[in-house]
Structure formats: C-alpha cells, structure tokens
Design a protein around this motif. Sequence first.
Motif, short mmCIF file in Angstrom:
data_model
loop_
_atom_site.label_atom_id
_atom_site.label_comp_id
_atom_site.label_asym_id
_atom_site.label_seq_id
_atom_site.Cartn_x
_atom_site.Cartn_y
_atom_site.Cartn_z
N TRP A 129 0.63 -1.09 0.07
CA TRP A 129 -0.10 0.03 0.17
C TRP A 129 0.79 1.25 0.05
CZ3 TRP A 129 -5.37 -0.42 0.39
CH2 TRP A 129 -5.91 -1.90 0.61
N ALA A 130 2.19 0.98 -0.12
CA ALA A 130 3.16 2.52 0.29
C ALA A 130 2.76 3.44 -0.68
CB ALA A 130 4.45 1.81 0.03
N HIS A 131 2.49 3.33 -2.02
CA HIS A 131 1.93 4.54 -2.88
C HIS A 131 0.76 4.80 -3.14
CE1 HIS A 131 6.42 4.75 -3.05
NE2 HIS A 131 6.67 3.53 -3.29
N ARG A 132 -0.30 4.18 -2.43
CA ARG A 132 -1.45 4.55 -2.39
C ARG A 132 -2.09 5.63 -1.46
NH1 ARG A 132 -4.53 -1.38 -3.06
NH2 ARG A 132 -6.35 0.03 -3.19
N LEU A 133 -3.11 6.27 -1.58
CA LEU A 133 -3.46 7.11 -0.54
C LEU A 133 -4.12 6.63 0.60
CD1 LEU A 133 -5.59 9.59 -2.70
CD2 LEU A 133 -3.47 9.98 -2.06
N ALA A 134 -3.39 7.30 1.68
CA ALA A 134 -3.91 6.78 3.00
C ALA A 134 -5.32 6.33 3.25
CB ALA A 134 -3.46 7.75 4.14
N THR A 135 -6.11 7.33 2.51
CA THR A 135 -7.66 7.27 2.61
C THR A 135 -8.08 5.70 2.04
OG1 THR A 135 -7.83 8.26 0.63
CG2 THR A 135 -8.15 9.63 2.88
N GLU A 136 -7.43 5.17 1.41
CA GLU A 136 -7.59 3.82 0.78
C GLU A 136 -7.57 2.48 1.62
OE1 GLU A 136 -6.14 3.23 -3.26
OE2 GLU A 136 -5.67 5.18 -3.56
N LEU A 137 -6.82 2.81 2.93
CA LEU A 137 -6.55 1.70 3.63
C LEU A 137 -7.60 1.38 4.48
CD1 LEU A 137 -3.34 3.14 5.27
CD2 LEU A 137 -3.46 1.06 3.93
N PRO A 138 -7.98 0.27 4.80
CA PRO A 138 -8.90 -0.35 5.71
C PRO A 138 -8.56 0.15 7.19
CG PRO A 138 -7.52 -2.28 4.86
CD PRO A 138 -7.00 -0.78 4.15
N THR A 139 -9.39 -0.33 8.19
CA THR A 139 -9.12 0.05 9.52
C THR A 139 -7.82 -0.52 10.01
OG1 THR A 139 -11.48 0.41 9.92
CG2 THR A 139 -10.10 -0.18 12.00
N ALA A 140 -7.62 -1.90 9.72
CA ALA A 140 -6.32 -2.38 10.19
C ALA A 140 -5.02 -1.89 9.60
CB ALA A 140 -6.22 -4.04 9.73
N GLY A 141 -5.21 -1.22 8.23
CA GLY A 141 -4.28 -0.65 7.68
C GLY A 141 -3.80 0.78 8.29
N LEU A 142 -4.90 1.49 8.55
CA LEU A 142 -4.73 2.72 9.27
C LEU A 142 -4.22 2.66 10.43
CD1 LEU A 142 -8.39 4.43 8.35
CD2 LEU A 142 -6.03 5.14 7.65
N LYS A 143 -4.47 1.50 11.34
CA LYS A 143 -4.05 1.27 12.51
C LYS A 143 -2.58 1.08 12.45
CE LYS A 143 -7.20 1.27 15.97
NZ LYS A 143 -7.15 2.03 17.09
N ARG A 144 -1.85 0.21 11.33
CA ARG A 144 -0.65 0.06 10.98
C ARG A 144 0.04 1.46 10.66
NH1 ARG A 144 0.49 -5.70 8.54
NH2 ARG A 144 -1.13 -6.91 9.62
N LEU A 145 -0.62 2.11 10.02
CA LEU A 145 -0.18 3.52 9.46
C LEU A 145 0.16 4.31 10.55
CD1 LEU A 145 0.93 5.57 7.38
CD2 LEU A 145 -1.42 6.20 6.93
N GLU A 146 -0.77 4.45 11.65
CA GLU A 146 -0.65 5.19 12.86
C GLU A 146 0.69 4.82 13.44
OE1 GLU A 146 -1.61 8.04 15.85
OE2 GLU A 146 -2.05 7.91 13.57
#
Length: 244
Positions: A129-146
């Motif tokens: 997901w590295a080069h995709r917009l943050a808004t495209e992440l699911p909840t689990a991905g947003l947690k990892r991004l945080e």
Amino acid sequence: MTILDITGAGIAFRGLRALSDVDITVERGEVVGIIGPNGAGKTTLFNVICGALRPDTGRVVFDGRDVTGHSPDRIARAGMVRTFQLMRPFASMTVVENVALAAQHRRMPRRQLHRWAEEVVDRVGLGPWAHRLATELPTAGLKRLELARALGMRPTVLLLDEVLAGLVPSEREPVLKLLAQLRERDGVTLLFIEHIMAAVMRLSDRVLVLDQGRVLATGSPEEVTSDPRVIDAYLGEEATHADA
C-alpha cells in the motif's frame, strides 16, 4: 535504568479531578500495560506525559530531563512518541508520504528520508500500500499507518493508545508480533493502553491499573488480574474483551 519517571501527576477539568497523585516509574526496555474502566484517566495520563496537557501538580522526567509542560513536538523529537486511538492521516498523501512527513525532524536528505519511510512502511506490513493514498486503507491498515508514523520518528519510548482497537483477532496477531520485536530487537520501551486483556497478559512486564484518576494497583499481569480490587473495578466489566 529508569527512562520515565512520573511523580505526583494531577490535573483537574472544571473542578473534576481527572488524575490525582499518579506515580509511575518505567525502566528502559520495559513493557507496561495500562488498564482501567472508561473514564479512569488513561488517555489523560498519556496527554500529560506527551505534553498535550500540562499537569496542575507533579512532574514528568524523561531520560533524566524534566519535560513537564514541554510541547508535544519537542518531547517527540527527544524520543518519546505516542499514537492515537483515532487515526487522522493526511488524506491527500500516500502512505509513504505520511510516514516521511512524521519523520522529517530527523533532517535527512530527501531521498534518504524517503527510503527510511519505505523501510518503516514495509516493517509494519504496508509495503503493498506504500504508494496508495492513506484514505484507501482499511481500518487495520490505518492502525498500522498510525504505528508507522510513530516509528518513523525512531522513538526510544513509544506510547500506544488502543493500537488493537477495532481489529479482529487475525489482524491483531501481526501487530502483537511487531510490538514484541520492537522491544526485543530495537530496545524500545513501550507503554500501552489496552482493553484486550489477552494482549495485556501476553506483552506486559508490568501492568498499571487506573481507576477514577488514581493508581489502583500495579504489578505483574498475574498479580494484577488476581487482585480483588481490580476484578471489582474493571475486570468484571471487561471480561468480554479478553479474547485474543
């Protein structure tokens, strides 16, 4: 060796005591779980530690320096970083760009900073997901991004505010493994607020229980979970959250 020492921390909002005489000593490399009922003062404590709130009483000493009332960015630059339960990434930026922005205080050349951000993104499992917009992440991905944004700052102390909230068991497991690795491989000291008792039992060297803004109990996970005061104040309420 002590890395974080909070003594006599107290704060009130419109006369209501949110924290009262809270004392916590954390050793370098230790993992401390913080539990308690809703409204116990857990997030307020994090806000005091990280500079978002200045306590009415007491002080916060980080790595031998009194940081009481210092700004959050100054404390973060010194090496004590927190995550937030509510994730608010920059929507117009990619995942890597979000991490690079968080890490820019490290004053690296731009290309090196971008490589570092990519390494962190890979480490938390967001490489695809590295080069995709943050808004495209699911909840689990947003947690990892945080978590990635915090790790991008290369903390020595990491404060995690319900990093597992909203994740199903299969999504929690990679995060739990990463947190264990941060301590074992990187020597990061961890304080984490969590309601999922299986995670608290698994990760914590020591558990601190807050109730009505005061320290109710502290000790090993086994000691705390067998304490009748803790069972009465919290564990009876939270037993349904104990699944791994």
